[in-house]
Design an enzyme around this catalytic site. Sequence first.
Site, PDB file in Angstrom:
ATOM      1  N   TYR A 116     -18.851   3.349 -35.734  1.00 28.67           N
ATOM      2  CA  TYR A 116     -18.068   4.674 -35.285  1.00 28.67           C
ATOM      3  C   TYR A 116     -18.859   5.790 -35.846  1.00 28.67           C
ATOM      4  O   TYR A 116     -19.854   5.800 -36.713  1.00 28.67           O
ATOM      5  CB  TYR A 116     -16.688   4.681 -35.639  1.00 28.67           C
ATOM      6  CG  TYR A 116     -16.410   4.957 -37.036  1.00 28.67           C
ATOM      7  CD1 TYR A 116     -16.003   6.121 -37.525  1.00 28.67           C
ATOM      8  CD2 TYR A 116     -16.217   3.863 -37.905  1.00 28.67           C
ATOM      9  CE1 TYR A 116     -15.691   6.534 -38.805  1.00 28.67           C
ATOM     10  CE2 TYR A 116     -16.043   4.192 -39.214  1.00 28.67           C
ATOM     11  CZ  TYR A 116     -15.565   5.220 -39.841  1.00 28.67           C
ATOM     12  OH  TYR A 116     -15.472   5.675 -40.889  1.00 28.67           O
ATOM     13  N   CYS A 117     -18.562   7.000 -35.243  1.00 28.12           N
ATOM     14  CA  CYS A 117     -19.089   8.360 -35.587  1.00 28.12           C
ATOM     15  C   CYS A 117     -18.103   9.230 -35.929  1.00 28.12           C
ATOM     16  O   CYS A 117     -17.009   8.976 -36.044  1.00 28.12           O
ATOM     17  CB  CYS A 117     -20.315   8.740 -34.953  1.00 28.12           C
ATOM     18  SG  CYS A 117     -19.968   8.907 -33.129  1.00 28.12           S
ATOM     19  N   GLY A 118     -18.546  10.764 -35.439  1.00 28.26           N
ATOM     20  CA  GLY A 118     -17.452  11.676 -35.462  1.00 28.26           C
ATOM     21  C   GLY A 118     -16.985  11.784 -34.293  1.00 28.26           C
ATOM     22  O   GLY A 118     -15.537  11.838 -34.125  1.00 28.26           O
ATOM     23  N   SER A 150     -13.834   7.007 -32.306  1.00 32.87           N
ATOM     24  CA  SER A 150     -14.447   7.420 -33.866  1.00 32.87           C
ATOM     25  C   SER A 150     -13.464   8.153 -34.761  1.00 32.87           C
ATOM     26  O   SER A 150     -12.256   8.455 -34.124  1.00 32.87           O
ATOM     27  CB  SER A 150     -15.834   8.068 -33.411  1.00 32.87           C
ATOM     28  OG  SER A 150     -16.798   6.930 -33.380  1.00 32.87           O
ATOM     29  N   TRP A 151     -14.054   9.087 -35.401  1.00 31.65           N
ATOM     30  CA  TRP A 151     -13.235   9.931 -36.360  1.00 31.65           C
ATOM     31  C   TRP A 151     -12.468  10.946 -35.684  1.00 31.65           C
ATOM     32  O   TRP A 151     -11.317  11.166 -36.186  1.00 31.65           O
ATOM     33  CB  TRP A 151     -14.006  10.481 -37.358  1.00 31.65           C
ATOM     34  CG  TRP A 151     -13.265  11.075 -38.760  1.00 31.65           C
ATOM     35  CD1 TRP A 151     -13.183  12.356 -38.831  1.00 31.65           C
ATOM     36  CD2 TRP A 151     -12.691  10.219 -39.552  1.00 31.65           C
ATOM     37  NE1 TRP A 151     -12.458  12.554 -39.890  1.00 31.65           N
ATOM     38  CE2 TRP A 151     -11.844  11.306 -40.273  1.00 31.65           C
ATOM     39  CE3 TRP A 151     -12.295   8.925 -39.678  1.00 31.65           C
ATOM     40  CZ2 TRP A 151     -11.231  10.978 -41.471  1.00 31.65           C
ATOM     41  CZ3 TRP A 151     -11.588   8.625 -40.866  1.00 31.65           C
ATOM     42  CH2 TRP A 151     -10.983   9.481 -41.771  1.00 31.65           C
TER      43      TRP A 151
END
Length: 289
Positions: free
Chosen positions: A237-239, A264-265
């Site tokens: 996952y990322c932002g 994600s975030w």
Amino acid sequence: MSHLVSAVQLQQLQIDAEHGVGAPVRLLDVRWRLDRPQGRPEYVRAHLPGAVYVDLEHELSRRGQPQDGQHPLPALEDLQHAARSWGIDDGDIVVAYDDNSSVPAARLWWLLSGNGIDARVLDGGIRAWAGEGLSIEQGDVLPAFGRVTLVPDNQAALTIDDVEDFARRGVLLDVRTPEQYSGARTVGAPVGGHIPGAVNLPALATLDGAGHFRSPVAMRRIFAAVGVHAQSDVAVYCGSGVAAMHMALALAHAGIRARVYPGSWSQWSNTRGRSVAEGILPAGRVSTI
């Protein structure tokens, strides 16, 4: 199956197609940046011959609420309509590129390859193509409508509930910067930190100084350092849900299959009741949103 092509390999694919010994090649330009999402002006000024512009914000994402994440996945029927508008037919080879370290191109690769399309990414993007002295053109390209039919694979995407306890049974990679991971810096999120148990490996660590993906051997060493091996159960996952696909591409290049948490975030941090860990360690200092 190859997930990356060099500029020279792409040129050869095009030559083979012209001589009837290879599948047709469709070029898609996915110019996009988080701080400058509209890449059409750059595309119009210079793009690979015959390349069609793809709008990441509107064609590779759908509108949603904050609790859906910043870039929710498009509905299958919308993605298929977009793919047809790009001129794609069944059996085509699709090559995506950009000018942003292959991050947006990787999202297109992930969406299409996960739905039955032979999709690849031009390693190094438009700079690699121009660096080989190959031709560039200006203007817009409006292809004839294609007839591709997408065949979905729903196993690659994780929901917010799927990822809740993923770190207990597999390796959950957070591909944001160390500052974002620790919570020292937040970008477009109400709170900082990471999903408890997630291990930090910034997406761009998989690239060399010229913006090309590192070799599979070098990549496997990088992944092994954070506990990821060929048979690992791994998710990323990322932002905002874009760079995670870049890491999935890097893992695929190394021969490792990964699932992606698209929310994600940006989704996790906007959902009440979820736990947040702060600090440089996976467990961190845990609190609840």
